[in-house]
Design an enzyme around this catalytic site. Structure first.
Site, PDB file in Angstrom:
ATOM      1  N   SER A 234       0.714  -1.165  -0.068  1.00 37.66           N
ATOM      2  CA  SER A 234      -0.024   0.098  -0.085  1.00 37.66           C
ATOM      3  C   SER A 234       0.762   1.165  -0.063  1.00 37.66           C
ATOM      4  O   SER A 234       1.766   1.366   0.741  1.00 37.66           O
ATOM      5  CB  SER A 234      -1.097   0.047   1.189  1.00 37.66           C
ATOM      6  N   LYS A 235       0.541   2.008  -0.990  1.00 37.21           N
ATOM      7  CA  LYS A 235       1.270   3.602  -0.807  1.00 37.21           C
ATOM      8  C   LYS A 235       0.998   4.190   0.386  1.00 37.21           C
ATOM      9  O   LYS A 235       2.034   5.132   0.636  1.00 37.21           O
ATOM     10  CB  LYS A 235       0.885   4.461  -2.077  1.00 37.21           C
ATOM     11  N   ARG A 236       0.018   4.110   1.020  1.00 38.14           N
ATOM     12  CA  ARG A 236      -0.059   4.875   2.356  1.00 38.14           C
ATOM     13  C   ARG A 236       0.672   4.009   3.588  1.00 38.14           C
ATOM     14  O   ARG A 236       1.210   4.688   4.496  1.00 38.14           O
ATOM     15  CB  ARG A 236      -1.610   4.517   2.826  1.00 38.14           C
ATOM     16  N   ARG A 237       1.252   2.871   3.492  1.00 41.16           N
ATOM     17  CA  ARG A 237       1.929   2.166   4.587  1.00 41.16           C
ATOM     18  C   ARG A 237       3.313   1.698   3.986  1.00 41.16           C
ATOM     19  O   ARG A 237       4.171   1.798   4.911  1.00 41.16           O
ATOM     20  CB  ARG A 237       1.046   0.741   4.788  1.00 41.16           C
ATOM     21  N   VAL A 240       6.616   2.020  -1.716  1.00 39.99           N
ATOM     22  CA  VAL A 240       6.096   1.394  -3.212  1.00 39.99           C
ATOM     23  C   VAL A 240       6.567   2.365  -4.516  1.00 39.99           C
ATOM     24  O   VAL A 240       6.446   1.650  -5.286  1.00 39.99           O
ATOM     25  CB  VAL A 240       4.731   0.910  -3.124  1.00 39.99           C
TER      26      VAL A 240
END
Length: 469
Positions: A234-237, A240
């Site tokens: 995930s780009k939020r976590r 990436v």
């Protein structure tokens, strides 16, 4: 039939490593089949799209070896909006779609559950187009939709379990499912290679292909890429963004090789192989069905191997953006005019064996280009203990007396200084290293002192001695 594959990213953020893997898999498959790789930018999310994200996609593809001019496109999904609406109209006219003004709350009230799918309430009520009237596809009541998948065989979906899904919103704009299908039809796409997260949408898309009178493509759903907790990246976590790895100093060849190993492996007990081997041996039907673990530690090790394999001259060139402050996240701690290309060339072979990413070159060589070293205070505290001042005094005196300023002479001289104190070389050289480089670890000390030179070395050792007063 000419094989035509497509890669269709959305310009809504940095370029995801999972997208990079999909692009490479499509690219290789097209080359193997003598086909065409098509790049389509799915830019219909006007609120989130930015021109710089599109340029970022093109630049990232360039970096991993899918260069501009070697593929068809880029096409832009927004340019095909008329075809999307026309397809929606044809489906309505043929009876394969109908209008519905039900809200989510309406459906929930009728079914008694927020988890129940749409119940087909407006199927035969003859509602026409109008504000707030969504267009829904009339899914067949019976039978099953069989998806021919090069990786997963023939997944089968019972039609009765597929709800009448929306293909155009209440304002008339087609949703992604329909736009994606129409674009693939328009561009003559024969094979769709993408992540397995899209598999639940595939029977719906295949039904749309068939309803529009066109033979569906052959599908291939590769495993999703997950983190160490086996969660989808995930780009939020997670880290990436391909650009982040590029700017940190990962080599394109290492990244490309590693991405292709996510869910597949070349023949034999080997992982780092020439790109030509990957291009020749990769097979979609050999891709593993399990989720692919993106192991950053393993990627880092890969990159270190690739760095060490570079000819020294190429390594020197590859380090230049970090050394000169061009195209990097942050400039180096020295000014451009302070950089000494000859000094770096002298230590480059030593540094090349010690770094895993190119950005690490800066803390390894910064002491060569600064008026005084950047002192790591924790290293200073750990190293400069009782006896360090006297040891530095003796080392300075011994170094001043040297006739030849070379690594071997420096080493033997400092060994002698330590021996008089009953110290091994490791203990003896630690205060000298911190005084001269500011750190406890780095390039081989004596080769570093040789390049730094007599005057600068002694000046730094004296300055460290004064700090110990």
């Amino acid at each position: 039939m000419t094989v035509r594959v497509r890669f269709a990213p959305s310009p809504t953020g940095m370029f995801h490593v999972g997208g990079a893997r999909s692009a490479l898999q499509n690219w290789i498959y097209a080359k193997q089949q003598g086909g065409v790789f098509v790049l389509r930018i799915e830019d219909t999310d006007a609120a989130r799209n930015k021109p710089e994200w599109t340029e970022g996609i093109l630049s990232a593809l360039d970096w991993i070896g899918i260069s501009r001019g070697s593929y068809e496109g880029p096409y832009f999904q927004s340019a095909n909006a008329g075809e999307h609406r026309a397809a929606a109209a044809r489906l309505h006219e043929s009876g394969r779609a109908y209008y519905c003004d039900c809200t989510r709350e309406d459906v929930q009230a009728r079914t008694g559950s927020q988890y129940q799918g749409y119940d087909g309430y407006h199927r035969d009520r003859g509602l026409g187009p109008g504000p707030g009237h969504a267009l829904r596809f009339r899914t067949p009541d019976e039978g099953a939709t069989v998806v021919v998948d090069l990786i997963r065989g023939e997944p089968t979906f019972e039609n009765k379990l597929i709800e009448d899904f929306v293909i155009a919103r209440g304002d008339g704009s087609p949703v992604f499912l329909l736009a994606n299908v129409v674009d693939d039809m328009t561009m003559g796409i024969t094979h769709v290679i993408r992540a397995e997260e899209h598999l639940p949408n595939t029977p719906k898309q295949q039904l749309l292909w068939e309803a529009l009178g066109v033979k569906p493509p052959i599908w291939a759903h590769v495993p999703v890429v997950v983190n160490e907790k086996r969660q989808k990246l995930s780009k939020r976590r997670d880290k990436v963004a391909l650009e982040a790895y590029r700017d940190e100093g990962y080599l394109a060849g290492a990244m490309r090789n590693y991405l292709m190993l996510l869910g597949w492996a070349p023949s034999g007990d080997r992982e780092i192989v020439p790109w030509s081997v990957i291009e020749d041996e990769f097979r979609l039907d050999e891709v593993n069905l399990s989720s692919a673990f993106f192991d950053e530690k393993k990627l880092r090790a890969f990159n270190g191997e690739y760095i060490r394999a570079l000819p020294v001259a190429e390594f020197v060139d590859a380090c230049q953006p970090w050394l000169t402050g061009t195209g990097t996240i942050a400039p180096p701690p020295w000014q451009p005019e302070e950089f000494d290309a000859d000094a770096f060339a002298a230590v480059a072979p030593l540094a090349q064996t010690r770094i895993a990413v190119l950005s690490e070159i800066v803390p390894n060589v910064d002491f060569l280009f600064l008026a005084s070293p950047l002192i790591d205070e924790a290293a200073w505290t750990k190293t400069m203990k009782d006896g360090s001042a006297e040891l530095l005094d003796d080392a300075v005196a011994a170094f001043e007396a040297l006739d030849s300023w070379d690594a071997e002479s420096l080493k033997s001289t400092l060994e002698a200084v330590g021996a008089e104190r009953g110290l091994k070389l490791g203990k003896t050289q630690a205060p000298v290293r911190v005084a001269v480089t500011g750190r406890t670890v780095g390039l081989p000390l004596f080769e570093s002192l040789e390049v730094l030179g007599r005057e600068r070395t002694l000046t730094r050792m004296r300055a460290a001695r004064l700090r110990l007063v």
